[in-house]
Design an enzyme around this catalytic site. Structure first.
Site, PDB file in Angstrom:
ATOM      1  N   LYS A  90       0.861  -1.131  -0.154  1.00  0.00           N
ATOM      2  CA  LYS A  90      -0.037   0.020  -0.042  1.00  0.00           C
ATOM      3  C   LYS A  90       0.719   1.215  -0.032  1.00  0.00           C
ATOM      4  O   LYS A  90       0.809   2.063  -0.624  1.00  0.00           O
ATOM      5  CB  LYS A  90      -1.028  -0.075   1.085  1.00  0.00           C
ATOM      6  CG  LYS A  90      -1.882  -1.207   1.173  1.00  0.00           C
ATOM      7  CD  LYS A  90      -3.004  -0.912   2.117  1.00  0.00           C
ATOM      8  CE  LYS A  90      -2.373  -1.390   3.686  1.00  0.00           C
ATOM      9  NZ  LYS A  90      -2.030  -2.692   3.787  1.00  0.00           N
TER      10      LYS A  90
ATOM     11  N   VAL B   5      10.883   4.419   5.741  1.00  0.00           N
ATOM     12  CA  VAL B   5       9.602   4.873   6.662  1.00  0.00           C
ATOM     13  C   VAL B   5       9.060   3.558   7.027  1.00  0.00           C
ATOM     14  O   VAL B   5       7.811   3.359   7.558  1.00  0.00           O
ATOM     15  CB  VAL B   5       8.692   5.836   6.058  1.00  0.00           C
ATOM     16  CG1 VAL B   5       9.527   6.963   6.013  1.00  0.00           C
ATOM     17  CG2 VAL B   5       8.132   5.230   4.916  1.00  0.00           C
TER      18      VAL B   5
ATOM     19  N   ARG C 232      10.205   0.066   8.686  1.00  0.00           N
ATOM     20  CA  ARG C 232      10.796  -0.300  10.235  1.00  0.00           C
ATOM     21  C   ARG C 232      12.202  -0.189  10.341  1.00  0.00           C
ATOM     22  O   ARG C 232      13.091  -0.773   9.451  1.00  0.00           O
ATOM     23  CB  ARG C 232      10.183  -1.773  10.427  1.00  0.00           C
ATOM     24  CG  ARG C 232       8.576  -1.959  10.669  1.00  0.00           C
ATOM     25  CD  ARG C 232       8.499  -1.216  12.184  1.00  0.00           C
ATOM     26  NE  ARG C 232       7.217  -1.318  12.617  1.00  0.00           N
ATOM     27  CZ  ARG C 232       6.130  -0.279  12.341  1.00  0.00           C
ATOM     28  NH1 ARG C 232       6.652   0.846  11.392  1.00  0.00           N
ATOM     29  NH2 ARG C 232       4.760  -0.301  12.674  1.00  0.00           N
TER      30      ARG C 232
ATOM     31  N   GLU D 248      13.396   2.195  19.472  1.00  0.00           N
ATOM     32  CA  GLU D 248      12.779   3.333  19.546  1.00  0.00           C
ATOM     33  C   GLU D 248      12.285   3.693  20.916  1.00  0.00           C
ATOM     34  O   GLU D 248      11.992   2.915  21.646  1.00  0.00           O
ATOM     35  CB  GLU D 248      11.468   3.375  18.579  1.00  0.00           C
ATOM     36  CG  GLU D 248      12.064   3.369  17.145  1.00  0.00           C
ATOM     37  CD  GLU D 248      10.714   3.263  16.326  1.00  0.00           C
ATOM     38  OE1 GLU D 248       9.562   3.511  16.483  1.00  0.00           O
ATOM     39  OE2 GLU D 248      10.836   3.432  15.044  1.00  0.00           O
TER      40      GLU D 248
ATOM     41  N   HIS E 269       9.460   8.729  14.170  1.00  0.00           N
ATOM     42  CA  HIS E 269       8.250   7.605  13.711  1.00  0.00           C
ATOM     43  C   HIS E 269       7.297   8.725  13.488  1.00  0.00           C
ATOM     44  O   HIS E 269       6.100   8.258  14.208  1.00  0.00           O
ATOM     45  CB  HIS E 269       8.403   6.614  14.897  1.00  0.00           C
ATOM     46  CG  HIS E 269       7.594   5.278  14.202  1.00  0.00           C
ATOM     47  ND1 HIS E 269       7.857   4.222  14.574  1.00  0.00           N
ATOM     48  CD2 HIS E 269       6.816   5.407  13.114  1.00  0.00           C
ATOM     49  CE1 HIS E 269       6.852   3.246  14.096  1.00  0.00           C
ATOM     50  NE2 HIS E 269       6.304   4.088  13.063  1.00  0.00           N
TER      51      HIS E 269
HETATM   52  N1  LIG Z   1       6.661   5.140   9.583  1.00  0.00           N
HETATM   53  C1  LIG Z   1       5.404   4.944   9.933  1.00  0.00           C
HETATM   54  O1  LIG Z   1       4.774   5.683  10.548  1.00  0.00           O
HETATM   55  C2  LIG Z   1       4.578   3.904   8.960  1.00  0.00           C
HETATM   56  C3  LIG Z   1       3.308   4.145   8.686  1.00  0.00           C
HETATM   57  C4  LIG Z   1       2.756   3.215   7.848  1.00  0.00           C
HETATM   58  C5  LIG Z   1       3.256   2.044   7.469  1.00  0.00           C
HETATM   59  N2  LIG Z   1       4.482   1.680   8.059  1.00  0.00           N
HETATM   60  C6  LIG Z   1       5.176   0.631   7.717  1.00  0.00           C
HETATM   61  O2  LIG Z   1       5.388   0.623   6.237  1.00  0.00           O
HETATM   62  C7  LIG Z   1       5.457  -0.742   5.802  1.00  0.00           C
HETATM   63  C8  LIG Z   1       4.633  -1.000   4.766  1.00  0.00           C
HETATM   64  O3  LIG Z   1       3.177  -0.648   5.169  1.00  0.00           O
HETATM   65  P1  LIG Z   1       2.071  -1.142   3.901  1.00  0.00           P
HETATM   66  O4  LIG Z   1       0.906  -0.603   4.673  1.00  0.00           O
HETATM   67  O5  LIG Z   1       2.452  -0.754   2.853  1.00  0.00           O
HETATM   68  O6  LIG Z   1       2.169  -2.639   4.238  1.00  0.00           O
HETATM   69  P2  LIG Z   1       1.487  -3.727   2.974  1.00  0.00           P
HETATM   70  O7  LIG Z   1       1.463  -4.995   3.907  1.00  0.00           O
HETATM   71  O8  LIG Z   1       0.513  -3.019   2.127  1.00  0.00           O
HETATM   72  O9  LIG Z   1       2.790  -3.712   2.210  1.00  0.00           O
HETATM   73  C9  LIG Z   1       4.005  -4.603   2.275  1.00  0.00           C
HETATM   74  C10 LIG Z   1       4.609  -5.159   1.229  1.00  0.00           C
HETATM   75  O10 LIG Z   1       5.596  -5.617   1.450  1.00  0.00           O
HETATM   76  C11 LIG Z   1       6.073  -6.582   0.584  1.00  0.00           C
HETATM   77  N3  LIG Z   1       7.138  -7.682   1.314  1.00  0.00           N
HETATM   78  C12 LIG Z   1       7.110  -8.574   2.010  1.00  0.00           C
HETATM   79  N4  LIG Z   1       8.400  -9.083   2.174  1.00  0.00           N
HETATM   80  C13 LIG Z   1       9.205  -8.484   1.021  1.00  0.00           C
HETATM   81  C14 LIG Z   1      10.463  -8.813   1.037  1.00  0.00           C
HETATM   82  N5  LIG Z   1      11.086  -9.553   1.449  1.00  0.00           N
HETATM   83  N6  LIG Z   1      10.998  -7.828   0.036  1.00  0.00           N
HETATM   84  C15 LIG Z   1      10.096  -6.997  -0.636  1.00  0.00           C
HETATM   85  N7  LIG Z   1       8.699  -6.780  -0.433  1.00  0.00           N
HETATM   86  C16 LIG Z   1       8.221  -7.365   0.819  1.00  0.00           C
HETATM   87  C17 LIG Z   1       4.616  -7.453   0.880  1.00  0.00           C
HETATM   88  O11 LIG Z   1       4.554  -8.347  -0.293  1.00  0.00           O
HETATM   89  C18 LIG Z   1       3.846  -6.411   0.460  1.00  0.00           C
HETATM   90  O12 LIG Z   1       3.347  -5.892  -0.732  1.00  0.00           O
HETATM   91  C19 LIG Z   1       5.390  -1.669   7.128  1.00  0.00           C
HETATM   92  O13 LIG Z   1       6.506  -1.841   7.752  1.00  0.00           O
HETATM   93  C20 LIG Z   1       4.478  -0.645   8.116  1.00  0.00           C
HETATM   94  O14 LIG Z   1       4.754  -1.079   9.389  1.00  0.00           O
HETATM   95  C21 LIG Z   1       5.288   2.569   8.770  1.00  0.00           C
HETATM   96  O1  LIG Z   2       2.814   0.647  11.094  1.00  0.00           O
HETATM   97  C1  LIG Z   2       2.401   1.938  11.077  1.00  0.00           C
HETATM   98  O2  LIG Z   2       1.173   1.770  11.111  1.00  0.00           O
HETATM   99  C2  LIG Z   2       3.046   3.016  11.434  1.00  0.00           C
HETATM  100  O3  LIG Z   2       4.411   2.459  11.709  1.00  0.00           O
HETATM  101  C3  LIG Z   2       2.593   3.968  12.473  1.00  0.00           C
HETATM  102  O4  LIG Z   2       2.853   3.625  13.725  1.00  0.00           O
HETATM  103  P1  LIG Z   2       2.357   4.582  14.913  1.00  0.00           P
HETATM  104  O5  LIG Z   2       0.993   4.310  15.088  1.00  0.00           O
HETATM  105  O6  LIG Z   2       3.329   4.160  16.212  1.00  0.00           O
HETATM  106  O7  LIG Z   2       2.470   6.170  14.358  1.00  0.00           O
END
Ligand SMILES: NC(=O)c1ccc[n+]([C@@H]2O[C@H](COP(=O)([O-])OP(=O)(O)OC[C@H]3O[C@@H](n4cnc5c(N)ncnc54)[C@H](O)[C@@H]3O)[C@@H](O)[C@H]2O)c1
Ligand SMILES: O=C(O)[C@H](O)COP(=O)(O)O
Length: 602
Positions: free
Chosen positions: A209, A288, A290, A319, A338
């Site tokens: 996503k 962004v 993990r 963290e 974060h």
């Molecule tokens: N920094 C933040 O505040 C923040 C906010 C939202 C999401 N996130 C993190 O971002 C990441 C993605 O979130 P999302 O909502 O897009 O999740 P998602 O599940 O929609 O997408 C993750 C993608 O990673 C792929 N994937 C799995 N293993 C893989 C690998 N070895 N190599 C390459 N791709 C691989 C999956 O197939 C999937 O398409 C997660 O780690 C989530 O925790 C962080």
């Molecule tokens: O995985 C997530 O949704 C993001 O890393 C956001 O984390 P937070 O809710 O602690 O901001």
């Protein structure tokens, strides 16, 4: 087969996880008045009484919100539950509080460890992760404890993607460093010359996503975008002008790398000394996702060696990171604490998304965002709902027919359907049959989450069979049959010709019905409780049993008789709304034509 029906009954609501966990949900007592032997040609009388213990159900569940949640979500929660907002709890304080809570809501800052589930004493039914990443929740422990984990997978996607792009641009143009320099009274125009994004190659690792939203935005900035994701569809990538490539190609050709995969055992330290060595000299990295997907010490080495020109990081292995972290202090590293999901809009969205999921789960509704239970699309759930109820009740009935219930090891479930075998998702049905099979004979609380785990723990082997029948594929299932092999029965007539306890059911007008017991066809709606009697078919018997129940004001909802032939062996199934007293059951057992009977609680 004769059957008649009394006035309509309400359809009991589907309840998968709302049932409060009671120390003992059912007390089961078996009463024999005469011994039964399968070898004897004529089974002797025997009956079984199963009583429900009084359930003390508190009026409102308690939800512990352990990290800051948007107001709209809190409002939703408060309409349904007592809400305890206790932020910054220590692990010990969380473990102490949790035994008083039915649900827990966290963000990424709270570790929901095995100790938390163990400390919950079985009360915790749902953990809501107000965000995407569930790497801070011990999913195996949650599953073992029958605790559903739900997340809010969509509401912060755009916020995270925007933050990724913000870091990408800020890094390329040294925004943070230049800002700090000016605030320190300097004017260093030559020092902070940046690099352009347009025409550069961006490798998006993790094309889910967030990754695909980052890709879309980067295309808008004129970048050439490639992506690596072993599970992504090439068509979806092509639709936004992104080429899917293998990992080696992605890291070796990119000018910029943006990370968007979850932290799992497979992605842990995915970027390390070895992979940095394969990158283009001067690559720039944005994370962004993990912190754990990068070996942070290796990144410092790669920065110092000039392999990585710059990094922009929102997430860290630990963290908050240590104040003297070399990575955080590195001049060519831009950091944020974060903040990816932290926009006003995303937090309101996440709060609503998680509050709805948690309230739904507490009400016993099937959760669309469950991460440790079978994921079944909403339309399939709606279609399967009455069959889910049928499945649980057949399991519940079948196991109550067993003599010496600890011997239940092999259960075969047959689904008769006119649909193609791959057009019916039976995971949910299997889980509910397991729930029905296990709950009446143990103090374990079984739900969709821990059904398979619990069955395995108990050595219960459930095999499934699909029987393709002719007919319209409009309804998903014609019937479900549950067979328990290698056991004796409390009710001999429940044993089929092939020697198993067999019960079969169908959904009629949205209501589950029992349609077969052993080799006898019956037709009784699975509501309230059921009395099964085996008798020699003869006039007046229905009246006799009906009048015994009537004298005690027990309402008969449904009655049906399945027989081999007129005036031969027959099985009568009687649906009752109320539980007859032991005395009444005994009087039924004493009616001369009745050879055996059993009372079954649904
Ligand atoms: N920094 C933040 O505040 C923040 C906010 C939202 C999401 N996130 C993190 O971002 C990441 C993605 O979130 P999302 O909502 O897009 O999740 P998602 O599940 O929609 O997408 C993750 C993608 O990673 C792929 N994937 C799995 N293993 C893989 C690998 N070895 N190599 C390459 N791709 C691989 C999956 O197939 C999937 O398409 C997660 O780690 C989530 O925790 C962080
Ligand atoms: O995985 C997530 O949704 C993001 O890393 C956001 O984390 P937070 O809710 O602690 O901001």
């Amino acid at each position: 087969m004769a059957s008649f029906k009394t006035p309509a009954l309400k359809n009991p609501s589907l309840s998968l996880s709302s049932k409060p966990r009671l120390p003992s949900a059912f007390s089961v007592s078996f009463r024999d008045n005469l011994r039964f032997s399968r070898s004897s040609s004529r089974p002797q009388r025997r009956f079984l009484i199963i009583t429900a213990s009084a359930a003390s159900i508190s009026s409102k569940p308690t939800v512990l919100v352990a990290e800051k949640l948007g107001e709209a979500g809190l409002t939703l929660l408060k309409e349904f539950a007592n809400v305890d907002c206790s932020y910054s709890l220590s692990p010990e304080e969380l473990c102490t509080k949790i035994s008083l809570c039915d649900a827990l809501i966290v963000r990424s800052g709270t570790k929901v460890s095995r100790e938390v589930f163990e400390s919950a004493g079985g009360r915790l039914k749902v953990v809501g992760r107000a965000g995407v990443g569930i790497d801070n929740v011990d999913l195996a422990a949650a599953t073992e404890h029958g605790c559903l984990v739900v997340n809010a997978p969509t509401a912060n996607t755009v916020a995270a993607a925007e933050h990724g792009i913000a870091l990408l641009a800020a890094m390329a143009r040294n925004v943070a460093q230049a800002d700090a320099s000016m605030k320190a009274g300097k004017w260093q125009r030559n020092k902070y010359v940046g690099v352009s994004l347009v025409g550069k190659t961006l490798a998006v690792l993790g094309f889910g996503k967030v990754g695909s939203e980052v890709a879309r935005r980067a295309k808008g900035l004129g970048m050439h975008v490639i992506a690596h994701d072993p599970y992504a569809s090439a068509d979806r990538a092509r639709a936004i002008g992104v080429e899917l490539v293998n990992f080696e190609e992605a890291i070796s050709t990119a000018d910029f790398i943006s990370l968007h995969m979850p932290l799992t055992a497979a992605t842990n330290k995915m970027l390390n000394d070895e992979t940095f060595a394969k990158m283009k000299k001067g690559v720039r990295i944005v994370n962004v996702a993990r912190g754990g997907v990068i070996d942070e010490e290796a990144l410092v080495r790669a920065l110092d060696a000039g392999i990585v020109a710059q990094a922009a990081l929102d997430v860290f292995t630990e963290e908050p990171p240590k104040q003297d972290s070399k990575l955080v202090q590195h001049e060519r590293v831009t950091v944020t604490p974060h903040l990816g999901a932290s926009t006003i809009e995303a937090q309101e969205g996440v709060a609503i998304e998680i509050a709805e999921a948690v309230v739904g789960a507490l009400k016993g509704e099937l959760a669309a965002t469950a991460v440790n239970a079978p994921m079944v699309p909403a339309e399939v759930l709606t279609e399967l709902k009455p069959y889910v109820e049928l499945a649980e009740k057949l399991g519940r009935l079948a196991v109550q027919l067993v003599a010496g219930v600890s011997g239940v090891k092999n259960v075969k479930v047959s689904y008769a359907s006119s649909r193609a075998p791959d057009d019916l998702d039976t995971r949910l049905l299997r889980a509910m049959i397991t729930k029905g099979l296990i709950e009446p004979i143990s103090s374990v609380y079984v739900n969709l989450v821990n059904a398979d785990y619990t069955a395995k723990q108990r050595g219960l082997r459930i095999t499934e069979e699909r029987i393709v029948i002719d007919g319209s594929s409009e309804c998903p299932l014609e019937s479900i049959q549950v067979q328990i092999a290698n056991v004796e029965s409390k009710f001999a007539s429940a044993i089929s010709e092939s020697g198993e306890i067999k019960v079969e059911g169908q959904v009629k007008d949205g209501i589950p019905h029992l349609t077969k017991v052993g080799s006898f066809q019956v037709d009784v709606s699975l509501e309230g409780s059921i009395i099964l009697c085996r008798q020699v078919d003869q006039p007046g018997l229905i009246g006799k049993v009906g009048s015994i129940l009537g004298q005690e004001n027990v309402n008969v909802s449904f009655m049906s008789v399945g027989r081999i032939a007129p005036r031969k062996q027959a099985v009568m199934a009687i649906g009752v709304d109320d539980q007859p007293s032991k005395g009444s059951l005994q009087r039924i057992g004493e009616v001369p034509a009745i050879e055996e009977f059993v009372f079954l609680k649904l």
